[in-house]
Every structure is written in C-alpha cells, then in structure tokens.
Design a protein around this motif. Structure first.
Motif, mmCIF file in Angstrom:
data_model
loop_
_atom_site.group_PDB
_atom_site.id
_atom_site.type_symbol
_atom_site.label_atom_id
_atom_site.label_comp_id
_atom_site.label_asym_id
_atom_site.label_seq_id
_atom_site.Cartn_x
_atom_site.Cartn_y
_atom_site.Cartn_z
ATOM 1 N N PRO A 12 9.830 4.479 9.351
ATOM 2 C CA PRO A 12 10.970 5.394 9.482
ATOM 3 C C PRO A 12 12.171 4.677 10.108
ATOM 4 O O PRO A 12 12.014 3.707 10.844
ATOM 5 C CB PRO A 12 10.443 6.497 10.404
ATOM 6 C CG PRO A 12 9.279 5.906 11.106
ATOM 7 C CD PRO A 12 8.717 4.866 10.206
ATOM 8 N N THR A 13 13.348 5.153 9.799
ATOM 9 C CA THR A 13 14.564 4.569 10.367
ATOM 10 C C THR A 13 14.996 5.302 11.633
ATOM 11 O O THR A 13 15.986 4.926 12.246
ATOM 12 C CB THR A 13 15.709 4.604 9.338
ATOM 13 O OG1 THR A 13 15.909 5.952 8.922
ATOM 14 C CG2 THR A 13 15.372 3.740 8.129
ATOM 15 N N THR A 14 14.262 6.319 12.002
ATOM 16 C CA THR A 14 14.546 7.058 13.228
ATOM 17 C C THR A 14 13.561 6.622 14.309
ATOM 18 O O THR A 14 12.606 5.898 14.041
ATOM 19 C CB THR A 14 14.407 8.569 12.986
ATOM 20 O OG1 THR A 14 13.073 8.825 12.516
ATOM 21 C CG2 THR A 14 15.411 9.049 11.944
ATOM 22 N N PRO A 18 5.458 5.841 12.869
ATOM 23 C CA PRO A 18 5.091 5.919 11.453
ATOM 24 C C PRO A 18 3.656 6.408 11.279
ATOM 25 O O PRO A 18 2.749 5.645 10.966
ATOM 26 C CB PRO A 18 5.261 4.479 10.974
ATOM 27 C CG PRO A 18 4.993 3.660 12.194
ATOM 28 C CD PRO A 18 5.477 4.473 13.360
ATOM 29 N N ASN A 19 3.433 7.683 11.489
ATOM 30 C CA ASN A 19 2.082 8.248 11.437
ATOM 31 C C ASN A 19 1.589 8.426 10.005
ATOM 32 O O ASN A 19 2.364 8.738 9.113
ATOM 33 C CB ASN A 19 2.043 9.597 12.154
ATOM 34 C CG ASN A 19 2.256 9.458 13.640
ATOM 35 O OD1 ASN A 19 1.860 8.476 14.236
ATOM 36 N ND2 ASN A 19 2.888 10.445 14.250
ATOM 37 N N PRO A 20 0.258 8.254 9.806
ATOM 38 C CA PRO A 20 -0.325 8.561 8.504
ATOM 39 C C PRO A 20 -0.297 10.075 8.287
ATOM 40 O O PRO A 20 -0.200 10.800 9.263
ATOM 41 C CB PRO A 20 -1.763 8.067 8.623
ATOM 42 C CG PRO A 20 -1.861 7.308 9.892
ATOM 43 C CD PRO A 20 -0.689 7.679 10.724
ATOM 44 N N PRO A 21 -0.410 10.600 7.117
ATOM 45 C CA PRO A 21 -0.579 9.859 5.869
ATOM 46 C C PRO A 21 0.738 9.446 5.232
ATOM 47 O O PRO A 21 0.745 8.619 4.334
ATOM 48 C CB PRO A 21 -1.304 10.843 4.968
ATOM 49 C CG PRO A 21 -0.782 12.172 5.384
ATOM 50 C CD PRO A 21 -0.559 12.041 6.892
ATOM 51 N N GLN A 22 1.876 9.995 5.701
ATOM 52 C CA GLN A 22 3.164 9.700 5.065
ATOM 53 C C GLN A 22 3.466 8.207 5.033
ATOM 54 O O GLN A 22 4.017 7.711 4.068
ATOM 55 C CB GLN A 22 4.283 10.433 5.785
ATOM 56 C CG GLN A 22 5.654 10.192 5.199
ATOM 57 C CD GLN A 22 6.742 10.931 5.960
ATOM 58 O OE1 GLN A 22 6.480 11.573 6.960
ATOM 59 N NE2 GLN A 22 7.963 10.831 5.477
ATOM 60 N N TYR A 23 3.094 7.489 6.088
ATOM 61 C CA TYR A 23 3.416 6.065 6.168
ATOM 62 C C TYR A 23 2.197 5.172 5.953
ATOM 63 O O TYR A 23 2.260 3.971 6.145
ATOM 64 C CB TYR A 23 4.085 5.750 7.503
ATOM 65 C CG TYR A 23 5.444 6.385 7.600
ATOM 66 C CD1 TYR A 23 6.514 5.858 6.896
ATOM 67 C CD2 TYR A 23 5.651 7.531 8.353
ATOM 68 C CE1 TYR A 23 7.772 6.437 6.953
ATOM 69 C CE2 TYR A 23 6.903 8.119 8.412
ATOM 70 C CZ TYR A 23 7.952 7.573 7.714
ATOM 71 O OH TYR A 23 9.191 8.154 7.769
#
Length: 76
Positions: A12-14, A18-23
């Motif tokens: 993420p740029t914020t 970076p939590n799973p599952p999105q990342y």
C-alpha cells in the motif's frame, strides 16, 4: 543489486500494513526457498565468490509459493 519478484501485489502507498489476503503472503522469505536464489547465495559465499546472474539477464522470479510449496521454474 538483484530484485526477486515473488508475485505479490505492490504494498500500500498509505501508512497501513500490507495484510493478507489483499496483499498476499509476506514475500520476505521467498528467496530463501527459491533454488536459483540459493545458488546465487552459494556462489557469493564461496572463497573468491561473486554475485552471479542466475536469471540470465531477465527479471528474477520466485519458483516458490508458500501455499503450494515449490511450483517449478517459471515459464520461459
């Protein structure tokens, strides 16, 4: 410098983790489990060793998936 691409999405740029599952899974250990990366480390740690190009001039990609184990070399 050698960059190893584990196939996970960009972080993420914020200021958020970076939590799973999105990342996807944490990619930091992927090179430790990749055969080409282990060969590169071995070449470097030899007496008189050096950093070798184990990716033949192409971007290095990981052949390890934490959910599936070794998945074989990437397609050409």
């Amino acid at each position: 410098m050698v960059i190893w691409d584990g196939g996970t999405p960009a972080p993420p740029t914020t200021n958020t983790p970076p939590n799973p599952p999105q990342y996807g899974a944490d990619p930091h250990e992927f090179p430790r489990n990749d055969r080409a990366a282990r060969q590169q480390k071995s070449d470097f740690l030899q007496i008189g060793g050096s950093v070798t190009d184990v990716c033949n001039g192409t971007p290095c990609t990981i052949d390890f998936n934490p959910n599936e184990g070794w998945t074989g070399p990437p397609p050409p």
